[in-house]
Design an enzyme around this catalytic site. Structure first.
Site, short mmCIF file in Angstrom:
data_model
loop_
_atom_site.label_atom_id
_atom_site.label_comp_id
_atom_site.label_asym_id
_atom_site.label_seq_id
_atom_site.Cartn_x
_atom_site.Cartn_y
_atom_site.Cartn_z
N GLY A 235 13.28 23.54 -3.64
CA GLY A 235 14.00 22.28 -3.57
C GLY A 235 15.45 22.45 -3.92
O GLY A 235 15.88 23.51 -4.40
N GLY A 238 18.88 21.07 -9.27
CA GLY A 238 18.87 19.91 -10.15
C GLY A 238 17.73 18.95 -9.96
O GLY A 238 17.71 17.89 -10.58
N LYS A 241 12.83 21.69 -10.94
CA LYS A 241 11.87 22.78 -10.74
C LYS A 241 11.58 23.48 -12.06
O LYS A 241 10.41 23.71 -12.42
CB LYS A 241 12.41 23.77 -9.70
CG LYS A 241 12.65 23.14 -8.33
CD LYS A 241 13.12 24.17 -7.32
CE LYS A 241 14.50 24.70 -7.63
NZ LYS A 241 15.55 23.68 -7.54
N THR A 242 12.62 23.85 -12.79
CA THR A 242 12.42 24.54 -14.07
C THR A 242 11.78 23.60 -15.09
O THR A 242 10.94 24.02 -15.89
CB THR A 242 13.77 25.06 -14.60
OG1 THR A 242 14.38 25.87 -13.58
CG2 THR A 242 13.58 25.88 -15.85
N GLU A 459 41.58 1.85 3.88
CA GLU A 459 40.30 1.52 3.24
C GLU A 459 39.78 0.17 3.71
O GLU A 459 38.56 -0.02 3.84
CB GLU A 459 40.46 1.55 1.71
CG GLU A 459 40.90 2.87 1.13
CD GLU A 459 39.98 4.02 1.50
OE1 GLU A 459 38.78 3.77 1.75
OE2 GLU A 459 40.46 5.17 1.56
N HIS A 462 37.90 0.70 6.94
CA HIS A 462 36.52 1.15 6.72
C HIS A 462 35.62 -0.02 6.38
O HIS A 462 34.52 -0.17 6.93
CB HIS A 462 36.48 2.16 5.56
CG HIS A 462 36.99 3.51 5.91
ND1 HIS A 462 36.52 4.24 6.97
CD2 HIS A 462 37.94 4.30 5.31
CE1 HIS A 462 37.15 5.41 7.02
NE2 HIS A 462 38.01 5.47 6.01
N ASP A 533 37.54 11.99 6.88
CA ASP A 533 36.82 11.19 7.88
C ASP A 533 36.58 11.99 9.15
O ASP A 533 35.47 11.98 9.71
CB ASP A 533 37.62 9.91 8.22
CG ASP A 533 37.83 9.03 7.00
OD1 ASP A 533 37.02 9.12 6.07
OD2 ASP A 533 38.82 8.27 6.99
#
EC number: 3.4.24.-
Length: 659
Positions: A235, A238, A241-242, A459, A462, A533
């Site tokens: 995976g 972070g 897994k550990t 902005e 967007h 972008d």
């Protein structure tokens, strides 16, 4: 004893024996013996006249010539009581039977002639003999360079072989081939359990089954089944897994050997394979047991690829030994191997086959429900205000791993403490998201009013386009406060889709091009501010054409190789490459024109939004609703959700679809 005293005692540094103390003590003893036995403390150097005077008085019992240049003068017992000798005896460490004077005579032949002459003239009675002696201290000084070289060599050997850590004394130079795995058993209790692992329900279920195998093997072997040899946790970084492996160590109640893949790597030939043998030997002696190898890609990379050293590569020898130990002759012991990696694509196929790693457990990024569980785990030690909304934070953090959420909670606590708050508020968590994703706020960055206006309209472009498109991600907030390398940002809340359709990707591309389109409409100029972008839409368009087969001209073809073997090979012709480039360009330009058209139709609202952004610097979803009204798509979605809740739920038909 009070608790504070107990804590002090427990925190006090414990006495640890070091073998170097023995070497130091032996050296000091040798120096002391040499020093006190040398007689230097009880002797006095005399001149020729003084020697002649003592000799003529017949007070000398013996003269010992050492190394042909120094005479040691021994005084008779009856003469030692004389006043001239008593002063020297009382002021030194003189011992009976040792020499009192030392005379450096120079030439031996002249000395012997003078002594013999005086002996005959005065009829003296004393012994004269020659001796050759070697001082231990002088010998040590002679060998000192070699001793220093050996000491330096031993020091570096200890450092390179792990500094004395590891099972079986792996740090000692003669135990360099021993395993460096850390053993957890009933004496070293691991506190992490499955209760501490939030989310990861599917992965926990499979790992819990492995633990159950070891606790109750008869339950499975009675039916003829065999315990699996290994499980590979795969995976992104972070995802836990550990942590999952630590939970296995806490739950298993069997010996648990933990080490990293890099612990097998050493500069000496054959050491890695030797450590693998020793590791499995220790595990077999304590079976049933579990071995956990973190970052197994350090030794498990595919053999024969990108190797300049051929078949005798030390890493390949280590991998060969690991393959043999996991599934070879005489491997019928109850030892299960857990391993973790985020680079499963580079692992050797022999390592991945059934019989070695029988199970591959994919530990994916958490979904919204799992993120909520992870938040609840990490906020337990925090002092929270009443306005903290965990569900909203889980929605606000798509794509965050468990480690990212832990970092976000810690960052929120630091932000609250920095501002002198007594508790962590909801806004502190939102500021922590901004800090992690966008970077540190650049309060001292110099931006001219003209540049600030361009950024505001960029902005606002967007925000406007994403508000008008059905499949674009819902807007959360827009800011023109510079953070990290960005001069402004628009924050969205993307839907967590398992598959993405063409219309959805095109709407996202159109919203991304809204910033440059706004600059073109308002200023009739474009700037370099759209770099990120352009990079984003180019990657999306290329993926649509070459990976997902979502372009009609190129067709239902993918040029993606999941094995990663196409890095040096172009899997299509030059004519196809031209067609791909043309279709990518056409797709991006079409969405750019679409964004311009949307903004032309809403130019007045775009201007109002940009001016509000210039005034406040940060605006939220509520501000957009006041300007544009509620999104029509949201009303339809809410209506559909209400209808679904009212209807009787029918069990869904499951169709497996490749992502």
């Amino acid at each position: 004893m009070s608790n504070s005293n107990k804590e002090k005692d427990s925190n006090a540094p414990k006495f640890k024996f070091n073998a170097y103390w023995i070497y130091g003590a032996i050296f000091l003893v040798l120096i002391a013996v040499q020093f006190f036995n040398s007689g230097d403390l009880a002797t006095k150097s005399i001149s020729k006249n003084e020697f002649t005077e003592v000799l003529e008085d017949n007070d000398i019992s013996k003269i010992v010539v050492v190394n042909n240049n120094i005479a040691q003068i021994f005084i008779k017992e009856e003469a030692i009581k004389k006043e001239r000798y008593q002063k020297l005896v009382n002021s030194t460490f003189y011992r009976k039977g040792t020499f009192l004077y030392e005379y450096n005579f120079g030439d031996l032949q002249n000395f012997e002639n003078d002594v013999e002459k005086i002996r005959n003239e005065k009829d003296l009675n004393f012994d004269l003999k020659n001796e050759s002696r070697t001082s231990m201290f002088d010998t040590i000084i002679g060998f000192l360079p070699f001793i220093i070289l050996i000491a330096i060599w031993l020091f570096f050997m200890r450092r390179m072989s792990g500094g004395g850590s590891g099972a079986g004394g792996g740090g000692q130079i003669f135990n360099i081939g021993k395993s460096k795995a850390k053993l957890f058993d009933k004496d070293t209790k691991v506190k992490t359990t499955f209760e501490n692992v939030a989310g990861l329900e599917g992965a926990k279920e499979e790992v819990q089954e492995i633990v159950d195998f070891l606790k109750n093997p008869e339950k499975y072997t009675s039916l003829g089944g065999k315990i699996p040899k290994g499980a590979l946790l795969v995976g992104p970084p972070g995802t836990g897994k550990t942590l999952l492996a630590k939970a296995v160590a806490g739950e298993a109640e069997v010996p648990f050997f933990s080490l990293s893949g890099s612990d097998f790597v050493e500069m000496f030939v054959g050491v890695g394979a030797s450590r693998v043998r020793d590791l499995f030997k220790q595990a077999a002696q304590k079976s049933p047991s579990i071995i956990f190898i973190d970052e197994i890609d350090a030794i498990g990379r595919a053999r024969g690829k990108n190797s300049m050293t051929g078949g005798n590569d030390e890493r390949e020898n280590t991998l060969n030994q690991l393959l043999t130990e996991m599934d070879g002759f005489g491997t019928d012991t109850n030892v299960i191997v857990l391993a973790a990696t985020n680079r499963a694509d580079v692992l050797d196929s022999a390592l991945m086959r059934a019989g070695r790693f029988d199970r591959q457990i994919y530990v994916d990024l958490p979904n919204i429900n799992e993120r909520k569980e992870i938040f609840e785990v990490h906020i337990k030690p925090l002092k929270l205000a009443d306005d903290v909304n965990i569900e909203f934070l889980a929605q606000q953090t798509p794509g965050f791993s468990g480690a990212d959420i832990a970092n976000m909670c810690n960052e929120a606590a630091l932000i609250a403490a920095r501002t002198g708050k007594k508790a962590i508020h909801h806004q502190d968590f939102l500021d922590a998201v901004d800090r992690i994703v966008g970077g540190l706020e650049k309060k001292n960055k110099v931006i001219t009013p003209k540049e600030k206006k361009v950024i505001a309209f960029h902005e606002a472009g967007h925000a406007t386009v994403s508000w008008m498109l059905e499949h674009a991600a819902p807007l959360v907030k827009v800011t023109i406060v510079p953070r990290g390398q960005s001069l402004g940002a628009a924050w969205y809340l993307p839907a967590e889709r398992m598959i993405v359709q063409t219309e959805q990707m095109l709407d996202e591309m159109c919203a991304t091009m809204g910033g440059r389109a706004a600059e073109k409409i308002i200023f009739n100029k474009i700037s370099t501010g759209a770099l990120s972008d352009l990079e984003k839409v180019t990657k999306q368009a290329r993926a649509m054409v070459t990976v997902y087969g979502l372009n009609d001209k190129v067709g239902n073809i993918t040029y993606y190789d999941s094995s990663g073997n196409d890095s040096f090979v172009k899997p299509y012709s030059d004519d196809t490459a031209k067609k791909i480039d043309t279709e990518i360009s056409k797709m991006i330009e079409a969405q750019y024109e679409r964004a311009i058209e949307l903004l032309e139709n809403n130019k007045e609202k775009l201007t109002i939004l940009a001016e509000l952004l210039l005034e406040k610097e940060v605006i939220f979803k509520d501000d957009l609703q006041k300007i544009f009204g509620k999104r029509p798509f949201e009303e339809v979605e809410e209506k559909i959700e209400r209808i679904i809740e009212e209807e009787v739920k029918v069990p869904p038909v499951i169709n497996k679809t490749e992502e």
